[in-house]
Design an enzyme around this catalytic site. Structure first.
Site, PDB file in Angstrom:
ATOM      1  N   SER A 110       0.808  -1.221   0.000  1.00 38.38           N
ATOM      2  CA  SER A 110       0.000   0.000   0.000  1.00 38.38           C
ATOM      3  C   SER A 110       0.838   1.267   0.000  1.00 38.38           C
ATOM      4  O   SER A 110       0.315   2.359  -0.187  1.00 38.38           O
ATOM      5  CB  SER A 110      -0.937   0.015   1.213  1.00 38.38           C
ATOM      6  OG  SER A 110      -0.190  -0.023   2.421  1.00 38.38           O
ATOM      7  N   LEU A 112       2.745   2.397   2.615  1.00 42.67           N
ATOM      8  CA  LEU A 112       2.896   3.006   3.935  1.00 42.67           C
ATOM      9  C   LEU A 112       3.982   2.323   4.759  1.00 42.67           C
ATOM     10  O   LEU A 112       4.062   2.511   5.981  1.00 42.67           O
ATOM     11  CB  LEU A 112       1.562   2.966   4.703  1.00 42.67           C
ATOM     12  CG  LEU A 112       0.390   3.714   4.070  1.00 42.67           C
ATOM     13  CD1 LEU A 112      -0.853   3.597   4.941  1.00 42.67           C
ATOM     14  CD2 LEU A 112       0.737   5.186   3.834  1.00 42.67           C
ATOM     15  N   GLY A 113       4.805   1.511   4.099  1.00 46.59           N
ATOM     16  CA  GLY A 113       5.886   0.834   4.802  1.00 46.59           C
ATOM     17  C   GLY A 113       5.444  -0.393   5.563  1.00 46.59           C
ATOM     18  O   GLY A 113       6.023  -0.735   6.591  1.00 46.59           O
ATOM     19  N   SER A 115       5.548  -3.751   5.123  1.00 49.63           N
ATOM     20  CA  SER A 115       6.439  -4.902   5.321  1.00 49.63           C
ATOM     21  C   SER A 115       7.508  -4.615   6.363  1.00 49.63           C
ATOM     22  O   SER A 115       7.717  -5.395   7.298  1.00 49.63           O
ATOM     23  CB  SER A 115       7.093  -5.310   3.995  1.00 49.63           C
ATOM     24  OG  SER A 115       6.128  -5.744   3.072  1.00 49.63           O
ATOM     25  N   ASP A 159      11.725   3.055   6.346  1.00 50.60           N
ATOM     26  CA  ASP A 159      10.558   2.476   7.014  1.00 50.60           C
ATOM     27  C   ASP A 159      10.911   1.845   8.354  1.00 50.60           C
ATOM     28  O   ASP A 159      10.159   1.962   9.332  1.00 50.60           O
ATOM     29  CB  ASP A 159       9.893   1.431   6.112  1.00 50.60           C
ATOM     30  CG  ASP A 159       9.368   2.023   4.816  1.00 50.60           C
ATOM     31  OD1 ASP A 159       9.189   3.248   4.772  1.00 50.60           O
ATOM     32  OD2 ASP A 159       9.158   1.260   3.861  1.00 50.60           O
TER      33      ASP A 159
END
Length: 341
Positions: A110, A112-113, A115, A159
């Protein structure tokens, strides 16, 4: 006993892509991001049997194994197994069975980091279980090593550090894995206004960021002048965003985002596409002064800066594209762990 953790997802505001090697190693990178009230969650429950259960509750996936010092990396819940493998290799524990459960508040791919934040959350649960003496920099760097070295997943460094530290940060990236996290002391009214004006929109599509990132890496290795120049500009964008937020020049945020989106398109193919361009153009016509794709690009979440009261008209327009507006607040805290009996 159950050992729990959660780590916040992040919105990248400026400098995206300059945290990826080899660009960050050769030229130095700069990112400005902010964590939000969407999280990755992990919990570990010791079992009385010599079985290791790993499960992603949001994806309804589960794998069961007889206890072993290393679990197979085979494309099934590899993030969960990769953290266990590294922890066991470094610390030799746990030696008994357990259930590792995860849940993420946003879909994979998505932007937004998700993973990297999930890896940080899983690490946090093991740190809580084993009482490991690891600081924030240690945890973030270990998460990076698990993803990039152990699992060979393409990506940057921001991230892991955003999820571990939390808050609004200006991050610097250099060679030899040197990272400096600079927390920004933004006045509360500026942050409230930023949150009011920044609309987070899910395009209802996810994407595989690895292909885009690999092309970006290839362009740097090949000394592609257009791509490298765009990344230099994105690094400058992060500095521009930092100054605008610290000095309360919020009227400049949209233009800074728009400038960054123009540069981002030049880094690699497939960062944008026809659908994204249609959404972006429509949002600007409705009152947004700028925006960007969150993460590597290609799909996932987009953000739009909507000054004054234009957010309502922009949201009405975005709703016609079949995606979803995601409500959020900015968060101060990063990785959090606790134990319940």
């Amino acid at each position: 006993m159950i050992y729990r953790s959660k780590a916040p997802l992040r919105i990248g505001l400026a400098g995206g892509g300059t945290d990826v090697s080899p660009y960050s190693d050769e030229y130095g990178g700069a990112i400005l991001n902010a964590t939000v009230s969407l999280s990755a969650h992990a919990s570990i429950e010791p079992l009385q049997e010599n079985t290791i259960i790993v499960e992603a509750l949001d994806r309804k996936e589960e794998e069961r194994y007889d206890w072993a010092p290393a679990l197979p990396i085979n494309g099934k819940l590899d993030l969960l197994k990769g953290v266990y493998n590294r922890i066991h290799a470094m610390y030799g524990l746990p030696l008994t069975g357990f259930r590792l459960s995860t849940f993420v508040d946003a879909p994979a791919g998505s932007g937004l980091g998700t993973s990297s934040t999930l890896v940080v959350a899983i690490l946090g649960a093991f740190v809580e279980l084993l009482k490991l003496p690891l600081g924030d920099y240690d945890i973030a760097h270990l998460a990076y090593q698990i993803e990039r070295e152990d699992l060979q997943l393409a990506g940057g460094k921001q991230d892991q550090y955003a999820a571990t530290f939390g808050g609004v940060n200006f991050m610097e990236f250099y060679g030899d894995d040197k990272v400096i996290v600079n927390p920004l002391r933004i006045r509360p009214e500026y942050l409230h206004e930023l949150g009011n004006n920044l609309v987070l929109y899910f395009t209802a599509t996810s994407r595989e960021s690895a292909h885009i990132i690999k092309e970006q890496v290839k362009n740097v290795n090949n000394k592609d002048e257009k791509s490298i120049k765009a990344m230099h500009q994105l690094k400058e964008q992060a500095k521009m965003m930092k100054e605008a937020l610290l000095k309360g020049r919020l009227n400049e945020i949209g233009e800074i985002l728009d400038f960054g989106f123009e540069q981002k398109r030049r880094i690699a193919h497939n960062i944008s596409n026809e659908t994204i361009e249609l959404i972006y153009t429509a949002a600007k016509k409705s009152g947004a002064t700028g925006g960007k794709i969150s993460g590597a690009g290609g799909g996932g979440f987009m953000i739009f800066y909507c000054p004054g009261n234009t957010r309502y008209a922009v949201i009405e327009t975005l709703n016609t594209f079949g995606g979803e507006i995601k409500n959020y607040t900015f968060t101060k805290y990063g990785l959090t762990t606790w134990t319940i009996s």
